[in-house]
Design a protein around this motif. Structure first.
Motif, PDB file in Angstrom:
ATOM      1  N   PHE A   1      60.726 -39.491  18.037  1.00 53.83           N
ATOM      2  CA  PHE A   1      60.965 -40.784  18.709  1.00 53.83           C
ATOM      3  C   PHE A   1      59.621 -41.478  18.904  1.00 53.83           C
ATOM      4  CE2 PHE A   1      59.386 -40.323  23.039  1.00 53.83           C
ATOM      5  CZ  PHE A   1      59.160 -38.950  23.093  1.00 53.83           C
ATOM      6  N   LEU A   2      59.692 -42.777  19.168  1.00 56.24           N
ATOM      7  CA  LEU A   2      58.473 -43.598  19.228  1.00 56.24           C
ATOM      8  C   LEU A   2      58.413 -44.345  20.556  1.00 56.24           C
ATOM      9  CD1 LEU A   2      56.052 -44.991  17.748  1.00 56.24           C
ATOM     10  CD2 LEU A   2      57.732 -46.508  16.663  1.00 56.24           C
ATOM     11  N   GLY A   3      57.298 -44.192  21.288  1.00 58.85           N
ATOM     12  CA  GLY A   3      57.147 -44.893  22.569  1.00 58.85           C
ATOM     13  C   GLY A   3      55.710 -45.373  22.759  1.00 58.85           C
ATOM     14  N   LEU A   4      55.508 -46.185  23.793  1.00 61.65           N
ATOM     15  CA  LEU A   4      54.165 -46.710  24.064  1.00 61.65           C
ATOM     16  C   LEU A   4      53.259 -45.588  24.590  1.00 61.65           C
ATOM     17  CD1 LEU A   4      52.205 -49.150  24.331  1.00 61.65           C
ATOM     18  CD2 LEU A   4      53.151 -49.528  26.622  1.00 61.65           C
ATOM     19  N   ASN A   5      52.073 -45.500  24.003  1.00 60.68           N
ATOM     20  CA  ASN A   5      51.031 -44.564  24.406  1.00 60.68           C
ATOM     21  C   ASN A   5      50.868 -44.577  25.939  1.00 60.68           C
ATOM     22  OD1 ASN A   5      48.525 -43.382  24.863  1.00 60.68           O
ATOM     23  ND2 ASN A   5      47.561 -44.327  23.092  1.00 60.68           N
ATOM     24  N   LEU A   6      50.894 -43.398  26.523  1.00 55.31           N
ATOM     25  CA  LEU A   6      50.783 -43.274  27.987  1.00 55.31           C
ATOM     26  C   LEU A   6      49.511 -43.927  28.518  1.00 55.31           C
ATOM     27  CD1 LEU A   6      51.892 -41.980  30.601  1.00 55.31           C
ATOM     28  CD2 LEU A   6      50.688 -39.901  29.980  1.00 55.31           C
TER      29      LEU A   6
ATOM     30  N   GLY B   1      49.703 -47.723  28.955  1.00 61.18           N
ATOM     31  CA  GLY B   1      50.690 -48.304  29.876  1.00 61.18           C
ATOM     32  C   GLY B   1      52.048 -47.641  29.831  1.00 61.18           C
ATOM     33  N   GLY B   2      52.266 -46.720  28.883  1.00 64.60           N
ATOM     34  CA  GLY B   2      53.577 -46.064  28.775  1.00 64.60           C
ATOM     35  C   GLY B   2      53.856 -45.130  29.941  1.00 64.60           C
ATOM     36  N   HIS B   3      55.077 -44.569  29.977  1.00 59.14           N
ATOM     37  CA  HIS B   3      55.432 -43.643  31.067  1.00 59.14           C
ATOM     38  C   HIS B   3      55.494 -42.202  30.569  1.00 59.14           C
ATOM     39  CE1 HIS B   3      58.088 -41.626  34.078  1.00 59.14           C
ATOM     40  NE2 HIS B   3      57.238 -42.244  34.874  1.00 59.14           N
ATOM     41  N   LEU B   4      55.238 -41.273  31.479  1.00 55.40           N
ATOM     42  CA  LEU B   4      55.292 -39.834  31.173  1.00 55.40           C
ATOM     43  C   LEU B   4      56.542 -39.447  30.388  1.00 55.40           C
ATOM     44  CD1 LEU B   4      54.367 -38.348  34.673  1.00 55.40           C
ATOM     45  CD2 LEU B   4      53.126 -37.910  32.549  1.00 55.40           C
ATOM     46  N   SER B   5      57.681 -40.009  30.781  1.00 54.17           N
ATOM     47  CA  SER B   5      58.952 -39.634  30.145  1.00 54.17           C
ATOM     48  C   SER B   5      59.152 -40.326  28.802  1.00 54.17           C
ATOM     49  CB  SER B   5      60.127 -39.926  31.081  1.00 54.17           C
ATOM     50  OG  SER B   5      60.184 -41.303  31.371  1.00 54.17           O
ATOM     51  N   HIS B   6      58.117 -40.993  28.298  1.00 51.65           N
ATOM     52  CA  HIS B   6      58.185 -41.610  26.964  1.00 51.65           C
ATOM     53  C   HIS B   6      57.343 -40.808  25.970  1.00 51.65           C
ATOM     54  CE1 HIS B   6      59.002 -45.831  28.954  1.00 51.65           C
ATOM     55  NE2 HIS B   6      59.842 -44.889  29.338  1.00 51.65           N
TER      56      HIS B   6
ATOM     57  N   MET C   1      44.610 -45.574  34.131  1.00 54.40           N
ATOM     58  CA  MET C   1      43.802 -45.714  32.915  1.00 54.40           C
ATOM     59  C   MET C   1      43.992 -47.123  32.356  1.00 54.40           C
ATOM     60  SD  MET C   1      44.148 -42.138  30.880  1.00 54.40           S
ATOM     61  CE  MET C   1      42.727 -42.317  29.800  1.00 54.40           C
ATOM     62  N   VAL C   2      42.949 -47.645  31.753  1.00 50.40           N
ATOM     63  CA  VAL C   2      43.086 -48.910  31.038  1.00 50.40           C
ATOM     64  C   VAL C   2      43.137 -48.564  29.550  1.00 50.40           C
ATOM     65  CG1 VAL C   2      41.960 -50.318  32.796  1.00 50.40           C
ATOM     66  CG2 VAL C   2      40.563 -49.221  31.039  1.00 50.40           C
ATOM     67  N   PRO C   3      43.707 -49.443  28.710  1.00 45.29           N
ATOM     68  CA  PRO C   3      43.726 -49.127  27.284  1.00 45.29           C
ATOM     69  C   PRO C   3      42.306 -48.862  26.773  1.00 45.29           C
ATOM     70  CG  PRO C   3      45.091 -51.035  27.754  1.00 45.29           C
ATOM     71  CD  PRO C   3      44.379 -50.711  29.015  1.00 45.29           C
ATOM     72  N   PHE C   4      42.151 -47.876  25.929  1.00 42.41           N
ATOM     73  CA  PHE C   4      40.849 -47.493  25.352  1.00 42.41           C
ATOM     74  C   PHE C   4      39.851 -47.120  26.456  1.00 42.41           C
ATOM     75  CE2 PHE C   4      43.040 -50.596  22.725  1.00 42.41           C
ATOM     76  CZ  PHE C   4      43.218 -49.859  21.554  1.00 42.41           C
ATOM     77  N   ASP C   5      40.357 -46.443  27.453  1.00 36.26           N
ATOM     78  CA  ASP C   5      39.524 -46.043  28.593  1.00 36.26           C
ATOM     79  C   ASP C   5      38.481 -45.013  28.153  1.00 36.26           C
ATOM     80  OD1 ASP C   5      38.576 -45.513  31.199  1.00 36.26           O
ATOM     81  OD2 ASP C   5      40.569 -45.855  32.027  1.00 36.26           O
ATOM     82  N   SER C   6      37.284 -45.141  28.735  1.00 36.53           N
ATOM     83  CA  SER C   6      36.234 -44.170  28.434  1.00 36.53           C
ATOM     84  C   SER C   6      36.276 -43.009  29.425  1.00 36.53           C
ATOM     85  CB  SER C   6      34.870 -44.872  28.491  1.00 36.53           C
ATOM     86  OG  SER C   6      34.851 -45.781  29.565  1.00 36.53           O
TER      87      SER C   6
END
Ligand SMILES: Cc1ncc(COP(=O)(O)O)c(C=O)c1O
Length: 426
Positions: free
Chosen positions: A108-113, A116-121, A356-361
């Motif tokens: 299945f395909l979901g948004l990267n945690l 911004g995605g959720h744990l259950s994705h 976390m922000v996207p592409f977080d360091s």
């Protein structure tokens, strides 16, 4: 029986904490007194395994009525054809969809945690990532918005059986039409988890995913302002004769599969007191006042995001379409972690969460971001004129997060102001 003063004292202290502070956690809200009353009612005493009219216990005629009411009100809110109001939480609702639509090991395909995605994705520490093969799509580094080109590429290359839209920390509207198109192309089921913006959607301020997705899940306690819980819905696609072959070889309707995935698949007896409270919240959401409330939530968030940007903060995606925003602290305070920022703000009675922000360091335990949302303060009665003031307080704390004196003076200002916004009748 002696009164449990120990626990009621804890409840009183939590009520005081909620009352004196500024609540900016994007996934929280304050329910009405009648939602609280239904949740604390005698309905908690009733066992009702099964569904209205088909229970495994006697004496369910009365709770059948409230569960039916909850279902009808929810369907009316979103124009759904079918609904299940029993999931104990959002994660439970998602689990039931996985169980109904996939077999262990399916893709299945979901948004990267961390985007911004959720744990259950699909998190590797959650049932979704442990039992199924999770694929992910990202947001773009250039503008912080979902990378639909990448989503389509992964979908076509990997042919997942389920595609999930929806997020825990994403402030923009979704292109549901585009995802549905690629889902149809590869024969995947399209599910939207609208847990965060559900209230704005019910008020007609954002697109209604029930029109585009096969299945929609939600929590009931965030912008929807109900009790803690989950729901599952289907729109016009179902209940058509679209079925799935079960291990026994029978073709079952998706609604029947989802019902049995909730109970007995993943849950036992439903929380009928919470279901009654959901019905109350849905009734409130169907009233004209709810639309005014959601408009204010959205307005407050837009003004808050603007105020942050005017003070030199970077908001991921440059603003918000909904109730929340993600602040990337690195632009203004490169050395300040989300963890330290959250702690300093909580000390000043301003509650938020590191994110976390996207592409977080930085790692998920430190993070470079903070997530803010306006549902709770809007319920409290704060209007857009107060948003720049709140941002100024946050900026004051974050500019000097080690200073006890700084934090104390902000906390006094917060407590003094919040007295003006009474919260509980009891
Ligand atoms: C998008 C999304 N889905 C599901 C959930 C899970 O809800 P719950 O905490 O009720 O299990 C959340 C919670 O934050 C969420 O943000």
């Amino acid at each position: 029986m002696t009164r449990d003063t120990q626990i009621f004292d804890i409840i009183r202290r939590e009520r005081d904490r909620q009352t004196k502070g500024i609540e900016l956690i994007a996934s929280e809200n304050f329910v009405s007194d009648q939602v609280l009353e239904a949740m604390g009612s005698v309905l908690t005493n009733k066992y009702a395994e099964g569904y209205p009219g088909k229970r495994y216990y006697g004496g369910c005629e009365v709770v059948d009525e409230s569960e039916r009411l909850a279902i009808e009100r929810l369907k009316q809110m979103y124009g759904a054809c079918w609904a299940n109001v029993q999931p104990h939480s959002g994660a439970q609702a998602n689990m039931a969809v996985f169980m109904a639509c996939l077999q262990a090991g399916d893709k299945f395909l979901g948004l990267n945690l961390s985007h911004g995605g959720h744990l259950s994705h699909g998190s590797p520490v959650n049932f979704s990532g442990l039992m199924f093969k999770a694929l992910e799509y990202n947001v773009k580094e250039s503008d912080g918005r979902v990378d639909y080109d990448q989503l389509e590429q992964v979908a076509r290359a990997e042919r997942p059986k389920l595609i999930i839209a929806g997020a825990s920390a994403y402030s923009r509207e979704w292109d549901y039409e585009r995802i549905r198109k690629v889902a149809d192309e590869i024969g995947a089921i399209f599910m939207v988890d609208m847990a965060h913006p559900a209230g704005l959607i019910a008020a007609g301020l954002l697109k209604n995913p029930v029109r585009y997705a096969h299945i929609v899940t939600s929590t009931t306690h965030k912008t929807m302002r109900g009790p803690r819980g989950g729901v599952i819905m289907m729109g016009e696609d179902f209940p058509n004769p679209w079925g799935k072959t079960t291990p026994k070889g029978e073709v079952k309707m998706m609604s029947a599969l989802l019902d049995s995935a909730v109970f007995p698949g993943t849950q036992g007896g439903p929380l009928e007191h919470v279901i009654a409270a959901k019905a109350v919240a849905f009734g409130e959401a169907l009233s004209p006042d709810f639309k005014l409330y959601q408009q204010q939530v959205q307005k407050n968030a837009a003004v808050m995001a603007q105020a942050f940007m005017e003070r030199g903060y970077n908001i991921v995606s440059g603003g918000t379409d909904n109730h929340c925003m993600l602040v990337d602290l690195r632009t203004k305070f490169p050395d300040l972690t989300g963890k330290i920022a959250e702690k300093a703000l909580v000390s000043a009675d301003i509650t938020t969460n590191k994110n976390m922000v996207p592409f977080d360091s930085r790692s998920a335990f430190q993070t470079s971001g903070l997530r803010f949302g306006t549902p709770a303060i809007t319920t409290r009665g704060l209007k857009e004129d107060k948003m720049p003031w709140i941002v100024e307080l946050i900026d004051t704390v974050l500019s000097n997060p080690e200073s006890e004196e700084n934090i104390r003076s902000v906390r006094e200002a917060v407590n003094k102001e919040m007295v003006q916004y009474p919260l509980f009748a009891w």
